[in-house]
Motif scaffolding. Structure first.
Motif, PDB file in Angstrom:
ATOM      1  N   LEU A  12      14.021  -5.308  16.652  1.00 51.61           N
ATOM      2  CA  LEU A  12      15.176  -5.241  17.552  1.00 51.61           C
ATOM      3  C   LEU A  12      15.623  -6.669  17.853  1.00 51.61           C
ATOM      4  O   LEU A  12      14.810  -7.514  18.256  1.00 51.61           O
ATOM      5  N   SER A  13      16.893  -6.932  17.625  1.00 50.69           N
ATOM      6  CA  SER A  13      17.397  -8.287  17.890  1.00 50.69           C
ATOM      7  C   SER A  13      17.539  -8.505  19.398  1.00 50.69           C
ATOM      8  O   SER A  13      17.667  -7.551  20.183  1.00 50.69           O
ATOM      9  N   LEU A  14      17.538  -9.773  19.782  1.00 52.14           N
ATOM     10  CA  LEU A  14      17.696 -10.106  21.199  1.00 52.14           C
ATOM     11  C   LEU A  14      19.052  -9.644  21.722  1.00 52.14           C
ATOM     12  O   LEU A  14      19.166  -9.136  22.835  1.00 52.14           O
ATOM     13  N   ARG A  15      20.082  -9.806  20.902  1.00 51.95           N
ATOM     14  CA  ARG A  15      21.413  -9.395  21.356  1.00 51.95           C
ATOM     15  C   ARG A  15      21.440  -7.887  21.617  1.00 51.95           C
ATOM     16  O   ARG A  15      21.925  -7.437  22.664  1.00 51.95           O
ATOM     17  N   ASP A  16      20.927  -7.112  20.680  1.00 51.79           N
ATOM     18  CA  ASP A  16      20.938  -5.659  20.875  1.00 51.79           C
ATOM     19  C   ASP A  16      20.072  -5.259  22.067  1.00 51.79           C
ATOM     20  O   ASP A  16      20.385  -4.299  22.777  1.00 51.79           O
ATOM     21  N   ALA A  17      18.972  -5.988  22.281  1.00 49.49           N
ATOM     22  CA  ALA A  17      18.114  -5.675  23.421  1.00 49.49           C
ATOM     23  C   ALA A  17      18.843  -5.908  24.744  1.00 49.49           C
ATOM     24  O   ALA A  17      18.667  -5.172  25.713  1.00 49.49           O
ATOM     25  N   LEU A  18      19.657  -6.953  24.764  1.00 48.79           N
ATOM     26  CA  LEU A  18      20.333  -7.314  26.009  1.00 48.79           C
ATOM     27  C   LEU A  18      21.589  -6.488  26.274  1.00 48.79           C
ATOM     28  O   LEU A  18      22.071  -6.425  27.409  1.00 48.79           O
ATOM     29  N   LEU A  19      22.134  -5.880  25.250  1.00 49.60           N
ATOM     30  CA  LEU A  19      23.379  -5.119  25.428  1.00 49.60           C
ATOM     31  C   LEU A  19      23.092  -3.711  25.957  1.00 49.60           C
ATOM     32  O   LEU A  19      23.411  -2.706  25.318  1.00 49.60           O
ATOM     33  N   GLN A  20      22.502  -3.662  27.116  1.00 54.89           N
ATOM     34  CA  GLN A  20      22.260  -2.401  27.803  1.00 54.89           C
ATOM     35  C   GLN A  20      23.497  -2.060  28.640  1.00 54.89           C
ATOM     36  O   GLN A  20      24.281  -2.954  28.999  1.00 54.89           O
ATOM     37  N   PRO A  21      23.678  -0.775  28.949  1.00 56.94           N
ATOM     38  CA  PRO A  21      24.866  -0.419  29.744  1.00 56.94           C
ATOM     39  C   PRO A  21      24.945  -1.195  31.058  1.00 56.94           C
ATOM     40  O   PRO A  21      26.028  -1.589  31.488  1.00 56.94           O
ATOM     41  N   ARG A  22      23.785  -1.430  31.671  1.00 57.33           N
ATOM     42  CA  ARG A  22      23.772  -2.140  32.947  1.00 57.33           C
ATOM     43  C   ARG A  22      22.965  -3.427  32.772  1.00 57.33           C
ATOM     44  O   ARG A  22      21.823  -3.385  32.297  1.00 57.33           O
ATOM     45  N   VAL A  23      23.548  -4.553  33.123  1.00 61.34           N
ATOM     46  CA  VAL A  23      22.848  -5.830  33.019  1.00 61.34           C
ATOM     47  C   VAL A  23      23.031  -6.605  34.319  1.00 61.34           C
ATOM     48  O   VAL A  23      23.864  -6.240  35.167  1.00 61.34           O
ATOM     49  N   TRP A  24      22.265  -7.652  34.456  1.00 59.71           N
ATOM     50  CA  TRP A  24      22.349  -8.486  35.651  1.00 59.71           C
ATOM     51  C   TRP A  24      22.555  -9.942  35.233  1.00 59.71           C
ATOM     52  O   TRP A  24      21.996 -10.394  34.218  1.00 59.71           O
ATOM     53  N   ILE A  25      23.351 -10.625  36.010  1.00 63.09           N
ATOM     54  CA  ILE A  25      23.558 -12.061  35.846  1.00 63.09           C
ATOM     55  C   ILE A  25      22.969 -12.725  37.085  1.00 63.09           C
ATOM     56  O   ILE A  25      23.308 -12.347  38.213  1.00 63.09           O
ATOM     57  N   VAL A  26      22.088 -13.678  36.877  1.00 62.27           N
ATOM     58  CA  VAL A  26      21.426 -14.330  38.010  1.00 62.27           C
ATOM     59  C   VAL A  26      21.525 -15.846  37.845  1.00 62.27           C
ATOM     60  O   VAL A  26      21.177 -16.379  36.788  1.00 62.27           O
ATOM     61  N   ASP A  27      21.990 -16.505  38.872  1.00 64.86           N
ATOM     62  CA  ASP A  27      22.016 -17.971  38.891  1.00 64.86           C
ATOM     63  C   ASP A  27      20.778 -18.480  39.616  1.00 64.86           C
ATOM     64  O   ASP A  27      20.448 -18.016  40.714  1.00 64.86           O
ATOM     65  N   GLN A  28      20.123 -19.433  38.982  1.00 64.34           N
ATOM     66  CA  GLN A  28      18.941 -20.059  39.576  1.00 64.34           C
ATOM     67  C   GLN A  28      19.100 -21.566  39.523  1.00 64.34           C
ATOM     68  O   GLN A  28      19.653 -22.098  38.558  1.00 64.34           O
ATOM     69  N   THR A  29      18.561 -22.244  40.517  1.00 64.74           N
ATOM     70  CA  THR A  29      18.504 -23.699  40.420  1.00 64.74           C
ATOM     71  C   THR A  29      17.551 -24.054  39.275  1.00 64.74           C
ATOM     72  O   THR A  29      16.782 -23.218  38.801  1.00 64.74           O
ATOM     73  N   HIS A  30      17.588 -25.295  38.858  1.00 70.47           N
ATOM     74  CA  HIS A  30      16.679 -25.735  37.794  1.00 70.47           C
ATOM     75  C   HIS A  30      15.225 -25.748  38.258  1.00 70.47           C
ATOM     76  O   HIS A  30      14.320 -25.928  37.448  1.00 70.47           O
ATOM     77  N   SER A  31      15.027 -25.574  39.546  1.00 76.15           N
ATOM     78  CA  SER A  31      13.658 -25.450  40.058  1.00 76.15           C
ATOM     79  C   SER A  31      13.243 -24.001  40.235  1.00 76.15           C
ATOM     80  O   SER A  31      12.154 -23.726  40.729  1.00 76.15           O
ATOM     81  N   GLY A  32      14.115 -23.073  39.872  1.00 73.07           N
ATOM     82  CA  GLY A  32      13.736 -21.669  39.866  1.00 73.07           C
ATOM     83  C   GLY A  32      14.133 -20.874  41.095  1.00 73.07           C
ATOM     84  O   GLY A  32      13.787 -19.708  41.212  1.00 73.07           O
ATOM     85  N   LYS A  33      14.869 -21.466  42.007  1.00 74.76           N
ATOM     86  CA  LYS A  33      15.283 -20.726  43.200  1.00 74.76           C
ATOM     87  C   LYS A  33      16.548 -19.918  42.891  1.00 74.76           C
ATOM     88  O   LYS A  33      17.556 -20.468  42.438  1.00 74.76           O
ATOM     89  N   ALA A  34      16.477 -18.599  43.166  1.00 75.82           N
ATOM     90  CA  ALA A  34      17.628 -17.740  42.899  1.00 75.82           C
ATOM     91  C   ALA A  34      18.746 -18.033  43.894  1.00 75.82           C
ATOM     92  O   ALA A  34      18.510 -18.173  45.096  1.00 75.82           O
ATOM     93  N   LEU A  35      19.960 -18.131  43.374  1.00 77.59           N
ATOM     94  CA  LEU A  35      21.115 -18.456  44.211  1.00 77.59           C
ATOM     95  C   LEU A  35      22.058 -17.273  44.381  1.00 77.59           C
ATOM     96  O   LEU A  35      22.450 -16.935  45.491  1.00 77.59           O
ATOM     97  N   HIS A  36      22.456 -16.692  43.249  1.00 74.89           N
ATOM     98  CA  HIS A  36      23.417 -15.600  43.262  1.00 74.89           C
ATOM     99  C   HIS A  36      23.055 -14.608  42.172  1.00 74.89           C
ATOM    100  O   HIS A  36      22.420 -14.968  41.180  1.00 74.89           O
TER     101      HIS A  36
END
Lengths: 128, 160
Positions: free
Chosen positions: B77-101
């Motif tokens: 299974l390719s990474l692209r096909d794995a990620l193309l799920q009906p529902r996905v999430w976009i998460v912004d993190q600082t470069h130190s790993g703290k979630a922002l949005h």
């Protein structure tokens, strides 16, 4: 009277006992993602220098690299943020520093001796 | 960010983002690039660094079925096909790993620039390291915490 000078072996920002004892001497080709052709000093900044990341300072003081060009080609195809990066190769000898496999397979950490630290970009040549 | 985005106005609650825990780093280069995270509610997600700027890394995350996890680690299974799920999430993190949005969205809204190349698999070395794939059987929260503390291969043995 002959004057002697002390030259530190590792960069001053490396923590004590860094590189780790199990790191092997460099020798042979290593590959690294760079943004410039030819590579510039900015392509050789560690996470510690950039103030990024978290975790052990010793690992953050190292430069990420791979022992094979093929691994970086795979990573570049897989990771969108790496898509525009170039792959550069350096042929290192034992004097340059130490190397250890860290994290997931395919990833190595490169610790450079102080005297090569500011000029390491000149050892790398873009190969792809 | 380097890519232009058209994200939903509604953001995820910051409390939900705080629950995210990186279980294992699959690919790193000057920081994590592909990871497995525990999402809110104990769901295991594949996450890939898809965009960044000076202040943050933007991650694309998707939940995979047990079969998909196995095929991903088997190189089927390719990474692209794995990620193309009906529902996905976009998460912004600082470069130190703290979630922002964070945003929940449809993969149909994603630009191709933020996806792995067509056909790209997990790197060979990573597939060799996790040969056979991680167990993706549902686990209790306590097992999850133990696995996070001890590492991904341990989890595979624990819940196998």
């Amino acid at each position: 009277m002959k004057e002697t000078t002390f030259e530190q072996e590792w960069p001053a920002n490396y923590p004590p006992s860094c590189p780790p004892e199990d790191a092997a001497p460099t020798g042979g080709d290593v590959y690294r993602f760079v943004g410039n052709d030819p590579p510039k000093p900015d392509d050789m900044r560690s996470w510690l220098e950039l103030g990024l990341g978290k975790g052990r300072d010793c690992q953050r003081a190292a430069l990420s690299c791979s022992l094979t060009r093929e691994h970086l080609e795979e990573v570049r195809r897989a990771v969108p943020t790496r898509r525009s990066d170039r792959i550069a190769r350096a042929t290192l000898s034992v004097e340059h520093g130490k190397l250890a496999q860290t994290g997931a397979l395919g990833h190595h950490s490169l610790w450079l001796r102080h005297r090569f630290h500011s000029s390491i970009h000149r050892l790398f040549e873009v190969v792809e | 960010m380097k890519t232009s985005w058209n994200l939903p106005e509604a953001r995820m609650a910051i409390e939900a983002l705080a629950e995210r825990v990186v279980e294992v780093v699959l690919v790193e280069f000057d920081g994590p690039q592909i990871v497995v995270v525990w999402g809110p509610g104990g769901s295991r997600r594949l996450a890939i660094a898809c965009d960044e700027d000076e202040t943050a890394v933007r991650w694309l995350e998707a939940e995979l079925s047990a079969s998909q996890w196995g095929r991903l680690f088997d190189g089927l299974l390719s990474l692209r096909d794995a990620l193309l799920q009906p529902r996905v999430w976009i998460v912004d993190q600082t470069h130190s790993g703290k979630a922002l949005h964070g945003w929940e969205c449809s993969s149909a809204d994603l630009a191709v620039e933020i996806l792995p190349e067509v056909g790209a698999l997990l790197p060979t070395a990573v597939r060799q390291q996790f040969a056979g794939g991680p167990s993706v059987a549902p686990v209790e929260l306590s097992e999850r915490d133990a696995a996070v503390a001890r590492g991904f291969p341990t989890l595979a043995r624990m819940v196998a």
